[in-house]
Design a protein around this motif. Structure first.
Motif, mmCIF file in Angstrom:
data_model
loop_
_atom_site.group_PDB
_atom_site.id
_atom_site.type_symbol
_atom_site.label_atom_id
_atom_site.label_comp_id
_atom_site.label_asym_id
_atom_site.label_seq_id
_atom_site.Cartn_x
_atom_site.Cartn_y
_atom_site.Cartn_z
ATOM 1 N N HIS A 89 0.922 -1.206 -0.008
ATOM 2 C CA HIS A 89 0.014 0.034 0.044
ATOM 3 C C HIS A 89 0.683 1.194 0.054
ATOM 4 O O HIS A 89 1.864 1.372 0.468
ATOM 5 C CB HIS A 89 -0.839 -0.075 1.038
ATOM 6 N N ASP A 244 6.531 1.572 6.409
ATOM 7 C CA ASP A 244 5.189 0.912 6.212
ATOM 8 C C ASP A 244 4.104 2.022 5.433
ATOM 9 O O ASP A 244 3.815 2.804 5.847
ATOM 10 C CB ASP A 244 4.565 0.677 7.605
ATOM 11 N N ASP A 245 4.371 1.726 3.983
ATOM 12 C CA ASP A 245 4.572 0.270 3.569
ATOM 13 C C ASP A 245 5.282 0.538 2.319
ATOM 14 O O ASP A 245 5.385 -0.494 1.500
ATOM 15 C CB ASP A 245 3.115 -0.434 3.136
ATOM 16 N N GLU A 274 -5.409 1.749 2.869
ATOM 17 C CA GLU A 274 -5.173 0.586 3.577
ATOM 18 C C GLU A 274 -5.167 1.138 4.953
ATOM 19 O O GLU A 274 -6.076 0.509 5.894
ATOM 20 C CB GLU A 274 -3.823 -0.235 3.680
ATOM 21 N N GLU A 275 -4.846 2.300 5.362
ATOM 22 C CA GLU A 275 -4.533 2.556 6.708
ATOM 23 C C GLU A 275 -6.046 2.948 7.393
ATOM 24 O O GLU A 275 -6.252 3.338 8.460
ATOM 25 C CB GLU A 275 -3.759 3.830 7.050
ATOM 26 N N ASP A 320 3.337 -6.426 3.632
ATOM 27 C CA ASP A 320 3.128 -5.090 4.612
ATOM 28 C C ASP A 320 4.154 -5.433 5.990
ATOM 29 O O ASP A 320 4.204 -6.706 6.016
ATOM 30 C CB ASP A 320 1.695 -5.388 5.042
HETATM 31 ZN ZN LIG Z 1 1.050 -1.451 6.434
#
Ligand SMILES: [Zn+2]
Length: 439
Positions: A89, A244-245, A274-275, A320
Motif C-alpha cells: 500500500h 510501512d508500506d 489501507e490505513e 506489509d
Molecule cells: Zn501497512
C-alpha cells in the motif's frame, strides 16, 4: 570487525531512503513509481480504452493518482499459469488538512485544522519540522475534467508544539492527546496583511503559479520534512517515515523490473487507503484488482471461464511490514515467534485470519526463501494481544486465490519515524524476485 552490511545491501537501502523522500504522499509515490517503470519499458494503459495485450508486454494502470497496478504479461497461456501478485500500500497514517483550515489564535498565530488519517502514534508528530504534500485540484476545461497538480513544500512549514512539562506535570505518566485540540499544526505568525485569511491557498497558488480562485480543492497531508537515515554502530538500521508500506512497494517495483520472464503474468499492486480500512475505489476492498485481472484476460482474447481457471493457478503475496522484537518491551511478543531486525522477511500467521497465511502458503514462501538464499522468520501475536491486520484478508474476500501475508520487521510501526533493518530490504527484494520468476 567484518562488515555486517555489504555494499549491495547498503546501496539498495539508500535507494529506499531516496524513494521515500520523493514519495511524501500516496500521490507522489504513484508518480515516482511511474517515473521508475516507464524507462524500464512499461507503458500506461488507459482504463477507458480497449486493451490489446501480447505476451511479454509491460504495462501499468493508475487509479485516483494514488493506486497503481503494473504487470508483465506471462509467456504461457494465462488459464494454465495464472497471475503472480505482489500487493502493498501507498498510504501511511498522517493528518489531512480540512477544508476551511485556517484558525487564528487570539489574532497572533495561524494554525491549520486537520483530521487524523489512519492510526498514527500521535506523540511522534510533536515538536518536529513538518511539511505538506498531496494534490491540488485546479479549474479545468469543464467541471468534469479538473486539472490535478502535485504539491510538496520543499521546506519545513509546520510544527505541532508539545506543552511544557511545567504545564503538564504528569506528561511522563502517559500522554493523552486529543486529535481535535492537541494535534493542530502551527503555520504562521499573523503579521500585517496575513489577517485577511486565504494564507494556505495563496501559498499553493504562488507555488503552482496559478490564481488562488482557480484552486477548487486539495488533498493535502502533513509529512515528515527530514529525510530518513541509517543508525546503529554499523549503520545497520533504517530510521525513516513511511517504511510501512513504501519499503514493500520499493522492493516490489525493483523485483518486477528485474525478474526474469515467466509463464505466469507478474503483477505489482499498489493500493491506497489501507490505513483507513481499504474501502475506497482505490483500496483493496474495491473491485479494482478483480477488474484489471479480468481485463488482462479479455485483452488476450480469453473468456470468463479462462479467467476463473487463471485465478486457480494464481498466488498473491500481501506485503506489509511486521513487528520486530522490541528491545525494551520484549514481553509484548509471542514467546516463541520473535522476529528481529535484520533477521529476514517475516511470514505473518493468525488462526483467526487477521492474516491470510495458512500452512501451505507459508510453506511456499519458506521454499522460495531457501531458493533465493534469504533467511525467513515468523510472526504470531501473543494470544492475549489483538494485533493488526492488512490488505491480505481483504483482497482474499474479493479475489478467490491462494495468498500469504509477509513483511519486513520494523519497530515503532505507525510512528513518524519507523525503524527497519538494512539487510532485510535487499532480502525482501530477492524473495519477491524469486516469487515472480519461479514457474
Ligand atoms: Zn501497512
Amino acid at each position: 570487525m567484518k562488515n555486517y552490511i555489504n555494499v549491495t545491501e547498503r546501496n539498495f537501502a539508500q535507494a529506499l531512503l531516496d524513494f521515500i523522500e520523493e514519495s511524501p504522499s500516496a500521490f507522489h509515490a504513484v508518480e515516482r513509481i511511474k517515473q521508475f517503470l516507464v524507462p524500464q519499458g512499461f507503458r500506461e494503459l488507459s482504463m477507458n480504452e480497449k486493451w490489446s495485450l501480447t505476451s511479454g508486454g509491460k504495462f501499468f494502470v493508475t487509479r485516483n493518482n494514488s493506486a497503481l497496478i503494473a504487470f508483465i504479461v506471462g509467456q504461457g497461456e494465462p488459464e494454465q499459469h495464472g497471475f503472480r501478485l505482489l500487493a502493498a500500500h501507498t498510504d501511511s497514517p498522517s493528518f489531512r488538512v480540512k477544508t476551511l483550515p485556517e484558525i487564528s489564535v487570539e489574532g497572533h498565530y495561524l494554525k491549520l485544522n486537520v483530521e487524523t488519517y489512519g492510526g498514527p502514534i500521535l506523540n511522534t508528530w510533536l515538536d518536529r519540522p513538518l511539511s505538506l504534500a498531496g494534490r491540488i485540484i485546479l479549474r479545468g476545461e469543464s467541471p468534469f475534467s479538473p486539472q490535478i497538480k502535485l504539491f510538496h513544500s520543499d521546506r519545513p512549514l509546520l510544527v505541532i508544539p508539545n506543552l511544557a512539562i511545567h504545564m503538564n506535570r504528569k506528561v511522563n505518566e502517559g500522554l493523552e492527546l486529543n486529535k481535535q485540540k492537541d494535534m493542530l499544526p502551527l503555520l504562521a505568525q499573523i503579521t500585517e496583511g496575513l489577517e485577511k485569511g486565504g494564507v494556505l491557498i495563496n501559498l499553493l497558488a504562488e507555488t503552482l503559479n496559478c490564481l488562488p480562485e482557480d484552486i477548487l480543492d486539495f488533498d493535502l497531508f502533513l509529512c515528515e520534512s527530514e529525510k530518513g537515515c541509517f543508525v546503529g554502530l554499523q549503520q545497520e538500521f533504517i530510521s525513516s517515515s513511511r517504511l510501512d508500506d513504501l519499503a514493500m512497494i520499493h522492493a516490489g517495483m525493483y523485483a518486477i523490473t528485474q525478474a526474469k520472464p515467466s509463464l505466469a503474468t507478474q503483477v505489482l499492486v499498489c493500493f491506497d487507503h489501507e490505513e483507513c480500512g481499504s474501502t475506497s475505489r482505490q483500496g483493496a476492498a474495491s473491485p479494482l484488482l478483480y477488474h484489471v485481472l479480468e481485463r488482462i484476460m479479455l485483452a488476450q482474447k480469453k473468456d470468463r471461464e479462462n479467467y476463473f481457471q487463471a485465478l486457480e493457478h494464481s498466488f498473491l503475496i500481501s506485503a506489509d511490514m511486521a513487528h520486530a522484537l522490541h528491545p525494551n518491551s520484549s514481553e509484548k511478543h509471542d514467546p516463541t515467534n520473535r522476529p528481529i531486525l535484520n533477521g529476514g522477511p517475516v511470514i505473518k500467521l493468525s488462526a483467526n485470519q487477521n492474516y491470510t497465511t495458512d500452512a501451505e502458503s507459508s510453506a511456499i514462501v519458506t521454499a522460495l526463501c531457501q531458493l533465493a538464499n534469504v533467511p525467513v522468520q515468523t510472526f504470531v501475536n501473543r494470544s492475549d494481544e489483538r494485533g493488526g491486520s492488512t490488505i491480505g484478508p481483504i483482497s482474499s474476500t474479493h479475489l478467490d486465490i491462494r495468498s500469504v501475508d509477509i513483511g519486513n520487521p520494523i519497530l515503532g510501526m505507525h510512528s513518524l519515524r519507523e525503524l527497519g533493518g538494512v539487510k532485510d530490504h535487499l532480502a525482501m527484494a530477492n524473495l519477491i524476485s524469486a516469487f515472480f520468476e519461479t514457474d
